[in-house]
Write a protein that holds these residues in place. Structure first.
Motif, PDB file in Angstrom:
ATOM      1  N   ILE A 142       0.752  -1.154  -0.122  1.00 24.51           N
ATOM      2  CA  ILE A 142       0.042   0.044   0.068  1.00 24.51           C
ATOM      3  C   ILE A 142       1.058   1.241  -0.015  1.00 24.51           C
ATOM      4  O   ILE A 142       0.641   2.302  -0.738  1.00 24.51           O
ATOM      5  N   ARG A 143       2.010   1.229   0.998  1.00 29.41           N
ATOM      6  CA  ARG A 143       2.675   2.226   0.924  1.00 29.41           C
ATOM      7  C   ARG A 143       3.359   2.686  -0.388  1.00 29.41           C
ATOM      8  O   ARG A 143       3.406   4.015  -0.870  1.00 29.41           O
ATOM      9  N   ASN A 144       4.011   1.531  -0.946  1.00 28.80           N
ATOM     10  CA  ASN A 144       4.781   1.769  -2.268  1.00 28.80           C
ATOM     11  C   ASN A 144       3.896   2.245  -3.441  1.00 28.80           C
ATOM     12  O   ASN A 144       4.215   3.015  -4.037  1.00 28.80           O
ATOM     13  N   LEU A 145       2.395   1.636  -3.477  1.00 31.97           N
ATOM     14  CA  LEU A 145       1.448   1.998  -4.305  1.00 31.97           C
ATOM     15  C   LEU A 145       1.252   3.367  -4.185  1.00 31.97           C
ATOM     16  O   LEU A 145       1.019   4.042  -5.270  1.00 31.97           O
ATOM     17  N   ALA A 146       0.903   3.727  -3.161  1.00 39.01           N
ATOM     18  CA  ALA A 146       0.217   5.133  -2.768  1.00 39.01           C
ATOM     19  C   ALA A 146       1.234   6.164  -3.347  1.00 39.01           C
ATOM     20  O   ALA A 146       0.880   7.074  -3.800  1.00 39.01           O
ATOM     21  N   HIS A 147       2.398   6.010  -2.922  1.00 39.26           N
ATOM     22  CA  HIS A 147       3.547   6.925  -3.429  1.00 39.26           C
ATOM     23  C   HIS A 147       3.787   6.805  -4.717  1.00 39.26           C
ATOM     24  O   HIS A 147       4.078   8.182  -5.338  1.00 39.26           O
ATOM     25  N   GLU A 148       3.704   5.676  -5.533  1.00 39.53           N
ATOM     26  CA  GLU A 148       3.951   5.710  -7.136  1.00 39.53           C
ATOM     27  C   GLU A 148       2.532   6.454  -7.667  1.00 39.53           C
ATOM     28  O   GLU A 148       2.688   7.000  -8.782  1.00 39.53           O
ATOM     29  N   ILE A 149       1.536   6.215  -6.752  1.00 46.68           N
ATOM     30  CA  ILE A 149       0.260   6.917  -7.848  1.00 46.68           C
ATOM     31  C   ILE A 149       0.276   8.354  -7.284  1.00 46.68           C
ATOM     32  O   ILE A 149      -0.110   9.284  -8.016  1.00 46.68           O
TER      33      ILE A 149
END
Length: 361
Positions: A142-149
């Motif tokens: 979630i953290r990685n995906l959220a930052h990528e988005i």
């Protein structure tokens, strides 16, 4: 087990058995209990004072096998004997399968050690470990995906705003407004995904019943008709250190999901949610042993969790309700785990129960 190593003859406590995770008792030649550890007391739901002198076979469906094992160990035919049996444990409508181990000791009165291991307990610990590992993986994802988005999303919204200002007609500007609105919606979703990892953990004294009452008030304001919220509280539960706002949000997410699943019963006027608190002893939570823990049961009489979702209900973006974000239970699990607790769910049509277990000081 060497009884002399765990306590003196006639002592009221045997420290080595007091902290044993499994249920254990010292019994006489006929199986009458001379000493019960806290795990057995909690498992049977009977105080040690009342257990004293009662035969352990009272809770078994295999008394003959129990007596045979006692005889074989007592006569030195075996140093220990183990067998599977069904036992009636606390708060369970049906007997559960356990493994019983009878072993010799060097106790001067010839007492035997009886250990009861709930077979489903091992499955529960394995499931808890699996959920813990999955939650950690989800958190990183979630953290990685959220930052990528988040980074390209800001550029997308900014470009749409600039384009909106340059477009000559209101008709064309409607398209940029859609882009900006959808970008804002995604930004809100990303913020919700990152919220548990951003906000500091505000620790203070927490009363679990105040948490439940706050949630109950919110639910009754939203669902004033057709929904009964029952309170079954153990008033002896002490306060503990924790983040009250996080726990309110965790309980609210679960209870609100239950209320939404109860819509049909609310219309019929027989919807029910129960908040039940109990104390548990000798609990293993987050791979650590605690002498005391509180268990909050949140029970509803709704249709139950769909079978295809049962193993995935705590995964992010998984929802059984149309229009649901699939974040409520994920956030609840995150908040509970930040308190070194666990959250479990058992569900069948007409009875869904979430259990939040938190360590007590």
């Amino acid at each position: 087990m060497n009884a002399a190593a765990v306590g003196q003859p006639g002592a009221t406590e045997y420290p080595g058995l007091e902290w044993l995770a499994s249920m254990a008792a010292l019994v006489d030649a006929e199986g009458a209990i001379e000493y019960a550890n806290p795990a057995l007391e909690n498992g049977l739901g009977v105080s040690r004072r009342l257990l004293n002198g009662q035969n352990l076979s009272h809770w078994m469906d295999c008394p003959a096998l129990w007596q045979e094992s006692l005889l074989q160990v007592r006569s030195n035919e075996f140093s220990s004997k183990r067998f599977d049996c069904m036992m009636r444990l606390r708060d369970l409508r049906e007997a559960v399968q356990v493994q019983l181990i009878v072993a010799r000791t060097d106790h001067p009165q010839g007492l035997l050690l009886a250990e009861v291991v709930e077979i489903s307990q091992q499955s529960r610990l394995e499931r808890e470990e699996q959920w813990h590992n999955q939650a950690q993986a989800n958190k990183e994802l979630i953290r990685n995906l959220a930052h990528e988005i988040k980074n390209p999303l800001g550029g997308l919204r900014g470009a749409a705003q600039l384009l909106h200002a340059e477009l000559p007609s209101a008709e064309l500007q409607e398209y940029t407004q859609v882009i900006i609105a959808e970008a804002d919606r995604l930004q809100t979703l990303v913020d919700r995904l990152l919220a548990p990892h951003r906000k500091p953990h505000v620790v203070g004294d927490v009363n679990i019943h105040e948490v439940c009452e706050h949630v109950r008030t919110l639910l009754q304001a939203e669902f004033p008709q057709g929904l009964t919220i029952e309170q079954d509280y153990d008033a002896s539960l002490p306060e503990f250190r924790g983040d009250k706002e996080q726990l309110i949000q965790a309980v609210l997410n679960i209870a609100h999901n239950a209320a939404q699943a109860l819509q049909q019963r609310i219309v019929q006027g027989d919807a029910s949610i129960v908040f039940r608190t109990r104390v548990a002893r000798q609990m293993t939570l987050a791979r650590q042993r605690y002498k005391l823990a509180l268990v909050l049961h949140i029970v509803d009489n709704g249709p139950g969790v769909p079978a295809e979702l049962k193993d995935r209900i705590f995964f992010p973006l998984i929802s059984g309700r149309e229009g649901g974000s699939g974040l409520g239970l994920t956030l609840a699990q995150t908040f509970v785990q930040q308190h070194q607790g666990t959250i479990e769910c058992d569900s069948q049509p007409g009875h869904t129960e979430f259990r939040i277990t938190l360590p007590l000081p």
